[in-house]
Write an enzyme that holds these catalytic residues in place. Structure first.
Site, mmCIF file in Angstrom:
data_model
loop_
_atom_site.group_PDB
_atom_site.id
_atom_site.type_symbol
_atom_site.label_atom_id
_atom_site.label_comp_id
_atom_site.label_asym_id
_atom_site.label_seq_id
_atom_site.Cartn_x
_atom_site.Cartn_y
_atom_site.Cartn_z
ATOM 1 N N LYS A 1 31.771 119.839 27.950
ATOM 2 C CA LYS A 1 33.229 119.847 27.771
ATOM 3 C C LYS A 1 33.817 118.437 27.767
ATOM 4 O O LYS A 1 34.920 118.227 27.274
ATOM 5 C CB LYS A 1 33.897 120.684 28.873
ATOM 6 C CG LYS A 1 33.830 122.189 28.605
ATOM 7 C CD LYS A 1 34.646 122.943 29.639
ATOM 8 C CE LYS A 1 34.562 124.448 29.408
ATOM 9 N NZ LYS A 1 35.237 125.195 30.499
ATOM 10 N N ASP B 1 29.709 132.052 35.959
ATOM 11 C CA ASP B 1 30.732 131.268 35.252
ATOM 12 C C ASP B 1 31.950 132.116 34.927
ATOM 13 O O ASP B 1 33.083 131.736 35.215
ATOM 14 C CB ASP B 1 30.126 130.706 33.958
ATOM 15 C CG ASP B 1 31.133 129.906 33.141
ATOM 16 O OD1 ASP B 1 32.006 129.247 33.754
ATOM 17 O OD2 ASP B 1 31.036 129.926 31.896
ATOM 18 N N HIS C 1 24.448 129.515 28.290
ATOM 19 C CA HIS C 1 25.384 130.188 29.198
ATOM 20 C C HIS C 1 26.489 130.951 28.483
ATOM 21 O O HIS C 1 27.234 131.690 29.105
ATOM 22 C CB HIS C 1 25.961 129.210 30.244
ATOM 23 C CG HIS C 1 26.984 128.246 29.723
ATOM 24 N ND1 HIS C 1 26.652 127.068 29.110
ATOM 25 C CD2 HIS C 1 28.335 128.293 29.739
ATOM 26 C CE1 HIS C 1 27.758 126.421 28.768
ATOM 27 N NE2 HIS C 1 28.803 127.147 29.133
ATOM 28 N N HIS C 2 26.622 130.787 27.168
ATOM 29 C CA HIS C 2 27.593 131.603 26.425
ATOM 30 C C HIS C 2 26.923 132.590 25.487
ATOM 31 O O HIS C 2 27.573 133.174 24.623
ATOM 32 C CB HIS C 2 28.572 130.721 25.646
ATOM 33 C CG HIS C 2 29.618 130.092 26.510
ATOM 34 N ND1 HIS C 2 30.584 130.837 27.174
ATOM 35 C CD2 HIS C 2 29.839 128.803 26.845
ATOM 36 C CE1 HIS C 2 31.360 130.012 27.874
ATOM 37 N NE2 HIS C 2 30.938 128.763 27.699
ATOM 38 N N HIS D 1 26.715 123.515 33.898
ATOM 39 C CA HIS D 1 26.649 124.254 32.631
ATOM 40 C C HIS D 1 27.640 123.770 31.585
ATOM 41 O O HIS D 1 27.364 123.798 30.400
ATOM 42 C CB HIS D 1 26.843 125.756 32.874
ATOM 43 C CG HIS D 1 28.232 126.107 33.322
ATOM 44 N ND1 HIS D 1 28.664 125.957 34.624
ATOM 45 C CD2 HIS D 1 29.317 126.563 32.635
ATOM 46 C CE1 HIS D 1 29.928 126.325 34.709
ATOM 47 N NE2 HIS D 1 30.352 126.696 33.520
ATOM 48 N N HIS E 1 31.050 122.702 22.881
ATOM 49 C CA HIS E 1 30.701 122.115 24.184
ATOM 50 C C HIS E 1 29.275 122.479 24.593
ATOM 51 O O HIS E 1 28.650 121.756 25.353
ATOM 52 C CB HIS E 1 31.712 122.501 25.279
ATOM 53 C CG HIS E 1 31.542 123.866 25.885
ATOM 54 N ND1 HIS E 1 32.040 125.008 25.316
ATOM 55 C CD2 HIS E 1 30.918 124.277 27.025
ATOM 56 C CE1 HIS E 1 31.748 126.055 26.071
ATOM 57 N NE2 HIS E 1 31.062 125.643 27.126
#
Ligand code: C2E
Ligand code: SIN
Ligand code: SIN
Ligand code: FE
Ligand code: FE
Length: 364
Positions: A217, A304, A275-276, A213, A242
C-alpha cells in the site's frame, strides 16, 4: 525453500547424541518471549520421547522461577525433576512425559531477552559438570541461530516501518491495528494447527508476518489510499496493485538485504501475494482457488478482513464484531476459509481480549 529452525535443531540434536556421554539427552526445546504481551510461547523442539509442551502460551509473571532466570541471565540445572515437581505445573508435566532432569539457558544478548533453551533427559543427574561443559558450545550455537533468525525478522519489520513512515501517515495501518491483526492470525493458526499439522514455528511466523500483508500500500497514492469515499473503478484498479507491489517490495528487501536464505521467506511472500485471493477463484490478482491458496494466506485473509471491518477506515466506520463475523460466516467456504472463520466465531472471548489490549475500536 530454506530449512526451518526446527529442522536444523533436529539435525543438531542428532549430532549431539553422537557424543556417547550425551546420548541420553532426549529433548531440546526453545520457547520465545513476546515482550508486548509478557508471554512465553513454545517455538521449536526436537525430542525422542514425549512432547510435553506444544502450542502453549504462558504469562511470564506466572512463572517466577523462569522470570528470575530471564532477569539474571543465570542458567538452571535441575538434576531430579521428581523432587522439585511438587506443585509445579511444568515440571510435573515433564516428569509425566518421562523426563527426570533439566537444564535451562536464557537466550539473551546485549540486554535483549529472546527466550529460553531447554534441555531434558530421562536420567537423573544427567546434567553433570562434565556434560554441561560438552553441551555449552551447542547451547551457544542454538542460541545464536535463534537470535539471528529473530533479528532478521525484526530487521524486516524495521525496514517496513521506515518505508511506511516516509510514504505517508497511514494511521489505520499502524500500531494497534497491526498488533490486533497479528494476534487474530496467530489465534486462527493456533486453532488450525492440529488439523493442518502446523508447527509452533509456523504459527510464530504467521504471527510475525501477517501484519506485513499490506506493505504494498505504500506504493498507492495517498489520494486513493486516504480517500474518504468509495473508490471509482479506476481507483480500485490502482488500489488492487498493492498486492503485486507488495510482492516486489518483499523480493527487493530480501535481495538487497541478502536475506535470500531467510527461512520462512515463502511464508511472508505467500501472505503478501495471496491475501486477497478467494476460495471460489474470484479474488485478486491471481484468481487462485481453494488449496492453491496457501493456508497462511487464507488465515491472513480472514484476520485482515475481520480487522478491517471492525476498524475505522477513511472510507468506512467500524462494524461490530457480530456484524463482521456475520459477513465472514456468510462467505465462509465460498470466499473465506471455513476453518479460519470458525476459529474466530468460536473464540469471541479471545477476540475481545485482543481488542481490549490493543486499542479502542469505536462502534457507531
Ligand atoms: P483494507 O481496509 O485493509 O480492507 C481489507 C479487506 O477487508 C477489503 O479488501 C475487503 O475485503 C474487506 N473490507 C473492508 N471494508 C469493508 C466493507 O466495508 N465491506 C466489505 N464487504 N468488506 C470490507 P478490498 O475490498 O480488496 O480492499 C483492499 C483495500 O482497498 C482496503 O484495505 C482499503 O485500503 C482499500 N479500499 C477498499 N475499498 C475502499 C473504498 O471504498 N475507499 C477507499 N478509500 N479505500 C478502499
Ligand atoms: C519447556 O520446557 O518448554 C518449558 C517448561 C519449563 O521448564 O518451565
Ligand atoms: C507469484 O507468486 O508472484 C505468482 C502468483 C501465482 O503463481 O499465482
Ligand atoms: Fe490488502
Ligand atoms: Fe489489509
Amino acid at each position: 525453500m530454506q530449512r526451518g529452525l526446527a529442522e536444523r535443531l533436529i539435525c543438531l540434536h542428532d549430532e549431539i547424541k553422537g557424543d556417547a556421554s550425551l546420548e541420553a539427552l532426549s529433548r531440546i526445546a526453545v520457547a520465545l518471549y513476546d515482550d508486548t504481551s509478557d508471554m512465553l510461547k513454545t517455538f521449536i523442539h526436537s525430542t525422542d520421547g514425549d512432547v510435553p509442551f506444544e502450542h502453549l502460551l504462558a504469562r511470564m509473571s506466572d512463572l517466577p522461577n523462569l522470570q528470575q532466570l530471564a532477569w539474571t541471565g543465570a542458567r538452571r540445572t535441575i538434576n531430579d525433576l521428581t523432587a522439585t515437581s511438587e506443585g509445579q505445573e511444568f515440571a510435573t508435566r515433564l516428569v509425566e512425559s518421562g523426563y527426570r532432569s533439566s537444564y535451562t539457558v536464557p537466550i539473551q544478548h546485549k540486554g535483549t531477552f529472546y527466550g529460553f533453551l531447554f534441555f531434558n533427559s530421562p536420567e537423573v543427574n544427567f546434567f553433570s559438570p562434565s556434560n554441561l561443559n560438552r553441551l555449552r558450545p551447542y547451547a551457544e550455537l542454538i542460541s545464536l541461530s535463534v537470535m539471528r533468525e529473530l533479528d532478521t525478522v525484526r530487521m524486516m519489520h524495521a525496514a517496513v516501518k521506515v518505508i511506511r513512515s516516509v510514504s505517508s501517515a497511514r494511521d489505520e495501518e499502524t500500531g494497534s491495528h497491526l498488533a490486533r491483526m497479528a494476534r487474530y492470525a496467530r489465534m486462527i493458526a493456533e486453532k488450525l494447527a492440529p488439523k493442518y499439522g502446523l508447527t509452533d514455528e509456523f504459527v510464530e511466523f504467521v504471527f510475525q508476518f501477517a501484519p506485513l500483508h499490506d506493505v504494498g500500500k505504500v506504493a498507492v497514492p495517498d489520494s486513493i489510499l486516504l480517500k474518504p469515499g468509495r473508490l471509482t473503478d479506476e481507483e480500485f484498479v490502482v488500489m488492487r496493485s498493492h498486492v503485486e507491489k507488495g510482492v516486489d517490495i518483499v523480493d527487493l528487501m530480501v535481495r538487497d538485504f541478502g536475506l535470500k536464505s531467510m527461512p520462512h521467506f515463502d511464508l511472508l511472500r505467500n501472505i503478501v501475494a495471496f491475501h486477497h485471493e478467494a476460495l471460489d477463484g474470484t479474488g485478486y490478482p491471481y484468481g487462485r482457488s481453494g488449496d492453491q491458496i496457501p493456508i497462511e494466506a487464507r488465515i491472513a485473509a480472514v484476520a485482515d478482513v475481520f480487522d478491517a471491518l471492525t476498524s475505522v477506515r477513511p472510507y468506512k466506520r467500524a462494524w461490530t464484531n457480530e456484524a463482521a463475523l456475520a459477513l465472514l460466516s456468510e462467505q465462509s467456504g465460498i470466499k473465506f476459509d471455513a476453518d479460519s472463520v470458525a476459529a474466530l466465531v468460536e473464540n469471541q472471548a479471545a477476540i475481545a481480549e485482543i481488542q481490549a489490549q490493543f486499542g479502542e475500536t469505536l462502534y457507531d
